[in-house]
Design a protein around this motif. Structure first.
Motif, mmCIF file in Angstrom:
data_model
loop_
_atom_site.group_PDB
_atom_site.id
_atom_site.type_symbol
_atom_site.label_atom_id
_atom_site.label_comp_id
_atom_site.label_asym_id
_atom_site.label_seq_id
_atom_site.Cartn_x
_atom_site.Cartn_y
_atom_site.Cartn_z
ATOM 1 N N LEU A 81 0.851 -1.201 0.000
ATOM 2 C CA LEU A 81 0.000 0.000 0.000
ATOM 3 C C LEU A 81 0.885 1.248 0.000
ATOM 4 O O LEU A 81 0.626 2.219 -0.714
ATOM 5 N N GLY A 82 1.956 1.176 0.792
ATOM 6 C CA GLY A 82 2.922 2.286 0.833
ATOM 7 C C GLY A 82 3.578 2.478 -0.518
ATOM 8 O O GLY A 82 3.812 3.618 -0.966
ATOM 9 N N ARG B 210 1.181 4.267 -2.744
ATOM 10 C CA ARG B 210 1.051 5.680 -2.302
ATOM 11 C C ARG B 210 2.227 6.494 -2.829
ATOM 12 O O ARG B 210 2.074 7.617 -3.283
ATOM 13 N N HIS C 62 1.250 11.098 -0.964
ATOM 14 C CA HIS C 62 1.800 11.236 0.395
ATOM 15 C C HIS C 62 0.921 12.088 1.293
ATOM 16 O O HIS C 62 0.776 11.811 2.477
ATOM 17 N N PRO D 179 -4.751 8.012 4.571
ATOM 18 C CA PRO D 179 -4.687 6.649 4.022
ATOM 19 C C PRO D 179 -5.997 6.204 3.394
ATOM 20 O O PRO D 179 -5.996 5.540 2.353
ATOM 21 N N LEU E 221 -6.225 5.256 -0.443
ATOM 22 C CA LEU E 221 -6.649 3.924 -0.887
ATOM 23 C C LEU E 221 -7.758 4.015 -1.932
ATOM 24 O O LEU E 221 -7.753 3.269 -2.919
#
Lengths: 325, 268
Positions: free
Chosen positions: B201-202, B205, B211, B215, B219
């Motif tokens: 997921l990071g 992103r 950034h 979240p 998403l």
């Protein structure tokens, strides 16, 4: 028709029905449904005039549930909520008068305006789902959902709910003002409300007058959904995510009081209900991240250093969530 | 006729002083009493040095010659109740004996019964401080100055030689690569799978430059990206679905991430 599809259809019908009287607020409706499907309770924080009462009223009518509203004031007594025993002088016996808590949907408006003993009485009833009047103990109706509201700005003459009592609310959702286009739509709809005439008098309609009375489902449909929520699959990996998130709130240098195990349980329950609402039979990280703020924020207490730096619980939680994924 | 009368008067006034030597003088404990013009035979006298357990403090306030003797003014103070001979607390300046001295009885009356209360032993004196305030300040200044030096040296000892530079934080790629390898080898446990999912997921992103988004919002935006949504959905089916409908080919699923990371390393 697949059962999941049937549930999705029922949920969509509720949302559409609520949408006929309340503009926008999709997220609040979703949170209310999550609380209803998981037998949790929800605290709504927001300014007056954001259609909180209308929303709950419309939701109750859509599923054919009883609805009561209590305006909390400083002189309210526990018996005003729970009920009391009244002496019938003609028969010299006590008769029980059940209070407004005996309902399916209870809107506790401005809960922080009542004295702590009244708050305590309601919160006890919320947790135990039964009330003792005199020598008799009565179970509260099923389903039983408390939707409490509090105004985040006006703090004079209020009794702030302590962390232990806040923890009993599964969700705490912060209501925002509607978007510009939504607000325009609210005004347009208000213009069309019209007037109702009765006898020789006439009165302007309110939004409450146009809430459709016929339900889109009944208690049986709701029972099926509550049952289905309990069958939503939660993977071991998802449990790891929840434990990781709650654990991070406990060790964060800016947090004095982190999430309790009850917070983790609420995250799992909420994620199950959200998965069903979104037509899935398993929970995914989206459910966790979507509900994290509503489940965790009211359970966190920042330490002195964080407050001195001007940080808020939302800032710290956002930082934790960004570090996670 | 007048002169003999003067001598008689002088003898009469002098007589009580001579007699007073043998007379018991009474006074309360703790208060000073005085005797004036006391004639004691022999060479000059002085008080004996005071001991810790001395009962009487005697001071000679004046000494005057009186023929072959001396005439004294005495001041004394009893520290304990009882009868004492004052002459026992005197000694000759020339060191000879005091045998010829008369008895000079004194009595001290205490408010409390005798032997009921004895004075406390005086506390032993403390050794004088070395140096003084100025020395203390200088020493404190030196210690203050040395502290950073000691901390610096201790810190140096902790760091192994040749590794004194600041630790480089692990990049997302550094964290992701071993997890991907372990997943491919089938050695990734549940904790590792959870970490891998969060890292992926990071990864998205970072790749989609989200950034600043929360979240949940990030998403939602990732879900709208065609490739990301497809890969994440497959990944979720592997990790979260109770019964994955199609067997997940991990190599196909994880290869895009691995090649992306390897490309990043090559660029570095």
């Amino acid at each position: 028709m697949d059962k999941t599809e049937k549930f999705t259809e029922f949920i969509q019908a509720i949302r559409t029905r609520v949408g006929t009287v309340v503009v926008g607020q999709d997220q609040v409706v979703e949170r209310l449904l999550i609380a209803l499907f998981t037998s949790g309770h929800i605290l709504l924080q927001g300014m007056p005039g954001l259609a909180k009462t209308l929303l709950v009223n419309a939701l109750g009518k859509a599923i054919h549930l009883d609805f009561s509203r209590i305006q909390f004031t400083v002189d309210l007594l526990p018996s005003d909520i729970l009920g009391s025993e009244i002496l019938d002088q003609s028969t010299a016996t006590f008769t029980t008068r059940k209070g407004p808590v005996f309902t399916n949907l209870l809107l506790a408006d401005e809960i922080n305006r009542a004295a702590p003993k009244v708050q305590g009485a309601l919160l006890e009833a919320m947790q135990e789902r039964k009330v003792t009047l005199g020598d008799e103990t009565y179970r509260l109706p099923v389903p039983f959902l408390v939707i409490a509201t509090q105004n985040p700005i006006e703090q004079s003459g209020t009794f702030e709910l302590p962390e232990a009592q806040l923890d009993r609310f599964m969700l705490c959702h912060r209501l925002n003002y509607p978007a510009v286009d939504e607000e325009e739509e609210i005004l347009r709809r208000n213009l069309k409300l019209g007037v109702q005439k009765e006898g020789r008098g006439a009165v302007a309609n309110t939004e409450f007058d146009i809430v459709p009375e016929e339900p889109v489902g009944d208690a049986e449909d709701l029972n099926d959904i509550i049952d289905a929520v309990h069958r939503i699959h939660i993977s071991e990996v998802f449990i790891k995510h929840v434990v990781e998130l709650v654990g991070r709130t406990r060790v964060h240098p800016h947090i004095e009081l982190g999430g309790s195990p009850r917070a983790g349980i609420s995250l799992i329950k909420g994620a199950r209900a959200r998965a069903l609402i979104h037509g899935r039979d398993y929970a995914i990280p989206d459910d966790l991240f979507a509900l994290a703020e509503d489940v965790l924020l009211h359970r966190l207490r920042l330490n002195y250093e964080a407050l001195a730096e001007g940080l808020t619980s939302a800032d710290v939680l956002d930082e934790i969530l960004k570090e996670m994924g | 006729m007048k002169i003999p009368l003067f001598f008689v008067a002088a003898i009469i006034t002098a007589a009580p002083q001579v007699q007073a030597v043998n007379e018991t003088r009474a006074s309360p404990v703790g208060l000073y009493s005085q005797i004036f013009d006391l004639i004691l035979p022999g060479s000059a006298l002085e008080p004996k040095p005071i001991q810790q357990d001395t009962e009487i403090i005697v001071r000679i306030t004046a000494t005057r010659p009186h023929g072959s003797s001396f005439r004294y003014d005495l001041s004394y103070c009893g520290l304990e109740a009882g009868d004492f001979n004052l002459c026992n607390y005197l000694q000759r300046k020339d060191g000879t004996t005091t045998d010829g001295l008369p008895t000079l009885p004194v009595r001290f009356d205490g408010t409390l019964p005798v032997d009921r209360l004895r004075p406390n032993q005086p506390a032993p004196g403390q050794l004088p401080k070395v140096g003084g305030y100025r020395t203390l300040l200088i020493a404190a200044g030196i210690i203050w100055g040395l502290c950073p030096l000691v901390l610096l040296l201790l810190n140096r000892k902790k760091n192994p030689q040749g590794n004194t530079g600041p630790l480089q934080p692990q990049t997302l790629a550094d964290r992701l690569y071993p997890l991907l390898q372990a997943a491919r080898d089938g050695t990734l446990d549940t904790t590792g799978q959870a970490e891998l999912e969060r890292s992926l997921l990071g990864f998205w992103r970072e790749r989609l430059d989200l950034h600043c988004e929360s979240p949940a919002t990030a998403l939602a935006k990732i879900r709208k990206h065609k490739d990301a949504a497809m890969l994440l959905e497959q990944f979720e089916r592997w990790l979260h679905h109770p019964n994955p409908q199609s067997p997940v080919d991990l190599n196909t699923l994880l290869d895009p991430y691995r090649s992306a990371i390897e490309n990043t390393h090559d660029k570095d």
